[in-house]
Design an enzyme around this catalytic site. Structure first.
Site, PDB file in Angstrom:
ATOM      1  N   ARG A 109       0.828  -1.228   0.000  1.00  0.00           N
ATOM      2  CA  ARG A 109       0.000   0.000   0.000  1.00  0.00           C
ATOM      3  C   ARG A 109       0.857   1.272   0.000  1.00  0.00           C
ATOM      4  NH1 ARG A 109      -2.167  -3.383  -1.582  1.00  0.00           N
ATOM      5  NH2 ARG A 109      -3.893  -4.589  -0.736  1.00  0.00           N
ATOM      6  N   SER A 114     -10.510  -0.143   3.810  1.00  0.00           N
ATOM      7  CA  SER A 114      -9.836  -0.611   5.032  1.00  0.00           C
ATOM      8  C   SER A 114      -9.112   0.576   5.655  1.00  0.00           C
ATOM      9  CB  SER A 114      -8.805  -1.680   4.700  1.00  0.00           C
ATOM     10  OG  SER A 114      -9.439  -2.764   4.089  1.00  0.00           O
ATOM     11  N   GLU A 124      -4.064   3.135   6.953  1.00  0.00           N
ATOM     12  CA  GLU A 124      -3.743   3.041   5.511  1.00  0.00           C
ATOM     13  C   GLU A 124      -4.124   4.349   4.823  1.00  0.00           C
ATOM     14  OE1 GLU A 124      -5.095  -0.559   3.424  1.00  0.00           O
ATOM     15  OE2 GLU A 124      -5.718   0.726   1.755  1.00  0.00           O
TER      16      GLU A 124
HETATM   17  C1  LIG Z   1     -15.450   0.789  -0.336  1.00  0.00           C
HETATM   18  C2  LIG Z   1     -13.967   0.839  -0.558  1.00  0.00           C
HETATM   19  C3  LIG Z   1     -13.268  -0.329  -0.834  1.00  0.00           C
HETATM   20  C4  LIG Z   1     -11.891  -0.304  -1.054  1.00  0.00           C
HETATM   21  N1  LIG Z   1     -11.239  -1.469  -1.329  1.00  0.00           N
HETATM   22  C5  LIG Z   1      -9.901  -1.455  -1.536  1.00  0.00           C
HETATM   23  C6  LIG Z   1      -9.198  -2.668  -1.842  1.00  0.00           C
HETATM   24  O1  LIG Z   1      -9.772  -3.740  -1.940  1.00  0.00           O
HETATM   25  N2  LIG Z   1      -7.857  -2.594  -2.028  1.00  0.00           N
HETATM   26  C7  LIG Z   1      -7.168  -1.408  -1.952  1.00  0.00           C
HETATM   27  O2  LIG Z   1      -5.944  -1.412  -2.144  1.00  0.00           O
HETATM   28  N3  LIG Z   1      -7.816  -0.242  -1.661  1.00  0.00           N
HETATM   29  C8  LIG Z   1      -9.146  -0.237  -1.465  1.00  0.00           C
HETATM   30  N4  LIG Z   1      -9.802   0.933  -1.174  1.00  0.00           N
HETATM   31  C9  LIG Z   1      -9.027   2.187  -1.028  1.00  0.00           C
HETATM   32  C10 LIG Z   1      -8.925   3.028  -2.310  1.00  0.00           C
HETATM   33  O3  LIG Z   1     -10.029   2.802  -3.146  1.00  0.00           O
HETATM   34  C11 LIG Z   1      -7.645   2.733  -3.086  1.00  0.00           C
HETATM   35  O4  LIG Z   1      -6.500   3.043  -2.313  1.00  0.00           O
HETATM   36  C12 LIG Z   1      -7.609   3.521  -4.407  1.00  0.00           C
HETATM   37  O5  LIG Z   1      -6.588   3.008  -5.201  1.00  0.00           O
HETATM   38  C13 LIG Z   1      -7.401   5.036  -4.204  1.00  0.00           C
HETATM   39  O6  LIG Z   1      -7.643   5.667  -5.462  1.00  0.00           O
HETATM   40  P1  LIG Z   1      -8.117   7.182  -5.523  1.00  0.00           P
HETATM   41  O7  LIG Z   1      -8.084   7.597  -6.942  1.00  0.00           O
HETATM   42  O8  LIG Z   1      -9.417   7.351  -4.838  1.00  0.00           O
HETATM   43  O9  LIG Z   1      -6.947   7.886  -4.735  1.00  0.00           O
HETATM   44  P2  LIG Z   1      -7.124   9.040  -3.616  1.00  0.00           P
HETATM   45  O10 LIG Z   1      -7.836   8.474  -2.444  1.00  0.00           O
HETATM   46  O11 LIG Z   1      -7.654  10.254  -4.221  1.00  0.00           O
HETATM   47  O12 LIG Z   1      -5.589   9.276  -3.225  1.00  0.00           O
HETATM   48  C14 LIG Z   1      -4.892   8.322  -2.456  1.00  0.00           C
HETATM   49  C15 LIG Z   1      -3.425   8.742  -2.406  1.00  0.00           C
HETATM   50  O13 LIG Z   1      -2.867   8.632  -3.720  1.00  0.00           O
HETATM   51  C16 LIG Z   1      -2.360   9.895  -4.167  1.00  0.00           C
HETATM   52  N5  LIG Z   1      -2.666   9.990  -5.597  1.00  0.00           N
HETATM   53  C17 LIG Z   1      -3.893   9.909  -6.194  1.00  0.00           C
HETATM   54  N6  LIG Z   1      -3.778  10.006  -7.535  1.00  0.00           N
HETATM   55  C18 LIG Z   1      -2.452  10.149  -7.775  1.00  0.00           C
HETATM   56  C19 LIG Z   1      -1.676  10.324  -8.980  1.00  0.00           C
HETATM   57  N7  LIG Z   1      -2.253  10.384 -10.190  1.00  0.00           N
HETATM   58  N8  LIG Z   1      -0.317  10.460  -8.845  1.00  0.00           N
HETATM   59  C20 LIG Z   1       0.290  10.435  -7.644  1.00  0.00           C
HETATM   60  N9  LIG Z   1      -0.392  10.275  -6.475  1.00  0.00           N
HETATM   61  C21 LIG Z   1      -1.748  10.146  -6.546  1.00  0.00           C
HETATM   62  C22 LIG Z   1      -3.073  10.950  -3.338  1.00  0.00           C
HETATM   63  O14 LIG Z   1      -2.302  12.120  -3.240  1.00  0.00           O
HETATM   64  C23 LIG Z   1      -3.226  10.219  -2.015  1.00  0.00           C
HETATM   65  O15 LIG Z   1      -2.035  10.305  -1.250  1.00  0.00           O
HETATM   66  C24 LIG Z   1     -11.188   0.927  -0.974  1.00  0.00           C
HETATM   67  C25 LIG Z   1     -11.901   2.118  -0.706  1.00  0.00           C
HETATM   68  C26 LIG Z   1     -13.276   2.079  -0.508  1.00  0.00           C
HETATM   69  C27 LIG Z   1     -14.019   3.356  -0.249  1.00  0.00           C
END
Ligand SMILES: Cc1cc2nc3c(=O)[nH]c(=O)nc-3n(C[C@H](O)[C@H](O)[C@H](O)COP(=O)(O)OP(=O)(O)OC[C@H]3O[C@@H](n4cnc5c(N)ncnc54)[C@H](O)[C@@H]3O)c2cc1C
Length: 296
Positions: A173, A222, A292
């Protein structure tokens, strides 16, 4: 921070809007106001915005869909760049695909499976963007971004370049392609040709998710990383914290690894609950949980 008229003008010229609600930009649905919000329509929008902020010492943060983020009740006195819309469609070449980092990971995973490719089927239920998934090395049910990410186009320190991904670039992660170290613009994935099981595997993973996760309530997935040798949810449950609430924040009654917003949670409620869970789990099991989720 004081924004002079010329800075306002420059922000407007970029296409930034003022006073955006962070609760609408993040899946926890909490948080105050971001002073400026930009939804980039081109890679140069991102480059220009980062340069403007750096040159003028304006705090800025990059978001995907905000599904792994907890935003402060005090808001953010700077620019939020929400890179949540693809600038171009994915480009396929055999079993390789290049996707814009603003693309929905769910959408891309489904598309790859539909095209007879395998490698993303276990990731299909993870909300958020391709960029967020690369930044977090997102994974589920044995699938992980690290297994398929081959090259990534990143912006860092004003340089825009394609980087070949090595084994040590992504960890559990975490990755070195995460803001503020880098802004991921595009990602190239090496998939395999489907042996006929990808679609079924995707359905099974989605079903497990619906069965086990509190998808009906706002959360950031999570809340804690998996501690070595344990499962965070099992430890929290074992400590009697399932259903435990502070204000509108609750340890989910369906999956103790998730903290959910039952409707009226504030960031302060969620932060207090996280701290309490860490404290009790440490006291009762000796294991230190680590969040996380990222913070704005
Ligand atoms: C219901 C639910 C279920 C989930 N299940 C999982 C799962 O099974 N496995 C898992 O790993 N995660 C899970 N997640 C967490 C989350 O969805 C993941 O971590 C996802 O990949 C985050 O993507 P995001 O675009 O929303 O990033 P954000 O939440 O917007 O950002 C997360 C981090 O990444 C950085 N970031 C975002 N985009 C970029 C970019 N283009 N370049 C550089 N940095 C960037 C941000 O600055 C921040 O630090 C879940 C979340 C929810 C709400």
């Amino acid at each position: 921070m004081i924004y002079h008229t010329d800075l306002f003008e420059k922000m407007r010229a970029l296409g930034a809007v003022e006073n955006a609600s962070l609760s609408e930009l993040t899946s926890f649905h909490v948080g105050g106001t971001a002073r400026f919000l930009l939804r980039p329509r081109s890679y140069s929008d991102i480059r220009d915005a980062a340069a403007l902020c750096t040159e003028n010492a304006i705090p800025f943060v990059l978001l995907g869909r905000g599904t792994n983020v907890l935003a402060s009740d005090d808001g953010f006195d700077g620019l939020v760049i929400r890179f949540d819309t693809p600038i171009h469609a994915p480009v396929y070449d055999g079993s390789r695909v290049v996707a814009c980092c603003g693309t929905s990971l769910m959408q891309l995973s489904r598309d790859t499976v539909k095209r007879g490719l395998s490698g993303m089927e276990r990731l299909a239920g993870i909300p958020g963007t391709v960029g967020g998934a690369c930044a977090m090395n997102a994974g589920a049910y044995g699938g992980e971004i690290r297994q398929i990410l081959k090259r990534i186009r990143i912006l860092h320190g004003g340089t825009d370049e394609w980087v070949t991904v090595s084994d040590t670039d992504l960890g559990y992660r975490t990755s070195r392609f995460s803001f503020p170290d880098a802004i991921a613009l595009e990602a190239e994935f090496q998939l395999a040709f489907d042996d006929g099981t990808a679609s079924e595997t995707m359905q099974i993973c989605m079903e497990k998710r619906r069965e086990k996760q509190p998808l009906e309530l706002p959360s950031a997935g999570s809340t804690f990383k998996r501690p070595p040798g344990h499962f965070a949810g099992a430890l929290i449950e074992q400590c009697g914290l399932k259903g435990y609430s502070i204000g509108g924040a609750q340890v989910s009654t369906k999956h103790a690894g998730f903290i959910v917003n039952t409707g009226s949670a504030t960031e302060a409620d969620i932060s207090e609950l996280i701290a309490r869970v860490i404290e009790v789990v440490k006291e009762k099991t000796g294991v230190t949980l680590e969040p996380e989720i990222k913070r704005i």
